[in-house]
Design a protein around this motif. Sequence first.
Motif, PDB file in Angstrom:
ATOM      1  N   ALA A  41       1.007  -1.256   0.041  1.00  0.00           N
ATOM      2  CA  ALA A  41      -0.047  -0.105   0.006  1.00  0.00           C
ATOM      3  C   ALA A  41       0.859   1.042   0.064  1.00  0.00           C
ATOM      4  N   ALA A  42       2.120   1.138   0.323  1.00  0.00           N
ATOM      5  CA  ALA A  42       2.906   2.198   0.242  1.00  0.00           C
ATOM      6  C   ALA A  42       3.038   3.075  -1.258  1.00  0.00           C
ATOM      7  N   GLY A  43       2.819   1.893  -2.234  1.00  0.00           N
ATOM      8  CA  GLY A  43       3.173   2.382  -3.499  1.00  0.00           C
ATOM      9  C   GLY A  43       1.554   3.234  -3.917  1.00  0.00           C
ATOM     10  N   LEU A  44       0.546   3.157  -2.942  1.00  0.00           N
ATOM     11  CA  LEU A  44      -0.698   3.659  -3.356  1.00  0.00           C
ATOM     12  C   LEU A  44      -0.735   5.092  -2.436  1.00  0.00           C
ATOM     13  N   LEU A  45      -0.239   4.821  -1.173  1.00  0.00           N
ATOM     14  CA  LEU A  45      -0.709   5.808  -0.240  1.00  0.00           C
ATOM     15  C   LEU A  45       0.529   6.691   0.225  1.00  0.00           C
ATOM     16  N   GLY A  46       1.796   6.242  -0.185  1.00  0.00           N
ATOM     17  CA  GLY A  46       3.038   6.692   0.134  1.00  0.00           C
ATOM     18  C   GLY A  46       3.356   6.272   1.593  1.00  0.00           C
ATOM     19  N   SER A  47       4.872   6.513   2.115  1.00  0.00           N
ATOM     20  CA  SER A  47       5.107   6.036   3.188  1.00  0.00           C
ATOM     21  C   SER A  47       6.141   6.747   3.722  1.00  0.00           C
ATOM     22  N   PRO A  48       5.832   7.601   4.884  1.00  0.00           N
ATOM     23  CA  PRO A  48       6.564   8.650   5.271  1.00  0.00           C
ATOM     24  C   PRO A  48       8.096   8.045   5.653  1.00  0.00           C
ATOM     25  N   GLY A  49       9.045   8.921   4.960  1.00  0.00           N
ATOM     26  CA  GLY A  49      10.510   8.563   5.190  1.00  0.00           C
ATOM     27  C   GLY A  49      10.823   7.293   4.285  1.00  0.00           C
ATOM     28  N   GLN A  50       9.999   6.673   3.390  1.00  0.00           N
ATOM     29  CA  GLN A  50      10.302   5.577   2.854  1.00  0.00           C
ATOM     30  C   GLN A  50      10.025   5.735   1.333  1.00  0.00           C
ATOM     31  N   ALA A  51      10.275   6.712   0.613  1.00  0.00           N
ATOM     32  CA  ALA A  51      10.108   6.984  -0.863  1.00  0.00           C
ATOM     33  C   ALA A  51      10.717   5.892  -1.560  1.00  0.00           C
ATOM     34  N   ASN A  52      11.843   5.431  -1.227  1.00  0.00           N
ATOM     35  CA  ASN A  52      12.502   4.428  -2.301  1.00  0.00           C
ATOM     36  C   ASN A  52      11.355   3.226  -2.075  1.00  0.00           C
ATOM     37  N   HIS A  53      10.972   2.733  -0.835  1.00  0.00           N
ATOM     38  CA  HIS A  53      10.075   1.705  -0.763  1.00  0.00           C
ATOM     39  C   HIS A  53       8.927   2.115  -1.668  1.00  0.00           C
ATOM     40  N   ALA A  54       8.323   2.875  -1.477  1.00  0.00           N
ATOM     41  CA  ALA A  54       7.120   3.161  -2.018  1.00  0.00           C
ATOM     42  C   ALA A  54       7.290   3.093  -3.899  1.00  0.00           C
ATOM     43  N   THR A  55       8.498   3.760  -4.206  1.00  0.00           N
ATOM     44  CA  THR A  55       8.730   3.681  -5.597  1.00  0.00           C
ATOM     45  C   THR A  55       8.884   2.246  -6.060  1.00  0.00           C
ATOM     46  N   ALA A  56       9.609   1.405  -5.354  1.00  0.00           N
ATOM     47  CA  ALA A  56       9.789   0.045  -5.874  1.00  0.00           C
ATOM     48  C   ALA A  56       8.619  -0.667  -5.846  1.00  0.00           C
ATOM     49  N   ASN A  57       7.711  -0.382  -5.093  1.00  0.00           N
ATOM     50  CA  ASN A  57       6.272  -1.124  -5.051  1.00  0.00           C
ATOM     51  C   ASN A  57       5.416  -0.637  -6.308  1.00  0.00           C
ATOM     52  N   ALA A  58       5.459   0.600  -6.513  1.00  0.00           N
ATOM     53  CA  ALA A  58       4.868   1.247  -7.687  1.00  0.00           C
ATOM     54  C   ALA A  58       5.259   0.791  -8.936  1.00  0.00           C
TER      55      ALA A  58
END
Length: 218
Positions: A41-58
Motif C-alpha cells: 500500500a506504500a505504492g498507493l498511499l506513500g510511506s513517510p520517510g520511505q520514498a524508495n520503498h514506495a517507488t519500488a512497489n509502484a
Amino acid sequence: LQSMSADQLERILAPKVMGAWNLHCLTQALELDFFVLFSSAAGLLGSPGQANHATANAFLDGLARHRQQRGLPAVSLDWGAWSTVGSALKYQQQRSLKSLSGVGLIEPDEGLTQLDAVWNSGASQIGIVPIDWPIFLSQSAFKSQPLFNTVVSQLQTEPSQTVSLKQTAQANFASTLAATPLEQRKDVLDAFVCEQVCQILGFDDDELDRGTGFFDLG
C-alpha cells in the motif's frame, strides 16, 4: 526522493525491481496460470520517510499492467500492514505508521480470505487495506488526491456523524496551550512540534535530532 542518495534509492529498488523483471523475462514463454506480485500500500498511499520503498512497489504495479497489456497473466496486490507478521509490523510497533490515521492492520485470517478472493478478479492491481474513510480523508494530503475522488464524493452525499479527528486534535492542543502558564508554553509547543515531526517521518521520540533542519531529516 530529493533527500536520498543514489545508493539509498538503488539498494531498496533492486530486490523488487530486478527480481520481478527477471521473473517477467524468464517466464514469458511459459503458459502460466498466475503471475502474482506482492506489492505494498506504500505504492498507493506513500510511506513517510520511505520514498524508495514506495517507488519500488509502484514499479510492481506498473509491471502487472505492462504484462496484461501484452496478454500475459499478472496481478499486483498492494497489501497493507499485517497485524502479527511481516516487515511492516516493526514499523507499526515503533508507531511509524501512526501518521496514517484511519489505516488499520490486516488480521492474518482475513488477509488469506482476501487473497483467495482475488485470484481470478481480472484486475492488474488490487489494494487490500483496511481503511476508515472518514478518518483517513480528514487528512488534507489524501483528500485532494484524484485516487480518492470517488470515495470523497460518496462521503459528501452520505450523512455522517464522524468528527474530524484532525480538527479535534488541533482544538484540544489549542485549548491546552491557552491554559498553560506563559513561561511553560514554549516547552509545550516544542514537544508538540517534535511529536508531529516524529509521526510524519517515522522516528522514535529519542531518534529526532533537533539540530538538523526539517528537510534534511528525510
